[in-house]
Design a protein around this motif. Sequence first.
Motif: not given
Length: 284
Positions: A8-13
């Motif tokens: 659903k969501v990918i966060v980078i960092g």
Amino acid sequence: MTTNRNYKVIVIGAGAAGVGLGVLFEKMGLQDYMILEKNKVGSSFDQWPLYTRFISPSFAGNAFNAFDLNAISPDSSPAYSIRTEHPSGKQYAEYLRLAVEHFGIKVTEQTDVTKIERQNEHFLLHSKDNVFKAQHVVWAGGEFQYPGTPEIDGAEHCVHSSKIEEVSGDDVMIIGGFESGMELAIHLLSQDKKVTIIDTKAPWESHHSDSSITLAPHTVDRFQPYLGSKRLTFVANTKVNKVTKDSKGYYAHSDGGEPIFTPNQPILATGFAPLPEVVSSYFD
């Protein structure tokens, strides 16, 4: 190269912003997410020079519904977790890793996203070994890993303040007089070095309610003992547009006046760059 399942969501960092979002997702009950980190949790903070500290104070006031200014969630506090008011980078990285463990945040480390592309209603995030698919992508890559180099002819003769641990020589020029420049100057003056600070304005004289354009009280307090010192020179309202080098040392040139000399490599305390190329096309 394999394509991982759709998130659903990918966060980078996995720095403060990324881990903070992970805490929020867990509290919302959103399980279909992943945080991708190219090194390890808090790695940018691990790279801070040892003398660099948070300018905002940490205070464990959770029992009074007071939010720790450096916390990533209302119910956590660096002051409580690491027992210090102005954390170092390494201390804050430890706080972030404690938060990941405590809240059970989903992080995949050692995954450097090198390309992001839109595919219909999804994004494909490419790394060396995998392709990740997500409906939504949050960029939380921070700034510290992207030092800002101003348009100065001969900037290659300088070194960015984020890239140094110790400074050799007793006569140092700092180009940039805001927080990172002043932090470094305080550190050098405490070692009995001579310091020249050059800035396009005069942030050390600014008095404003907006903390983004004036020095933090913590910085001002620590700088007070050195005001009036013969080892400290301020050069205000001066834009360095060229740096040259000869056998004697380095020269900072501006549109007016004589070049300013230093025998040692000048230091750029000029902040950090905009968004990196991998993600910049998705933002105005």
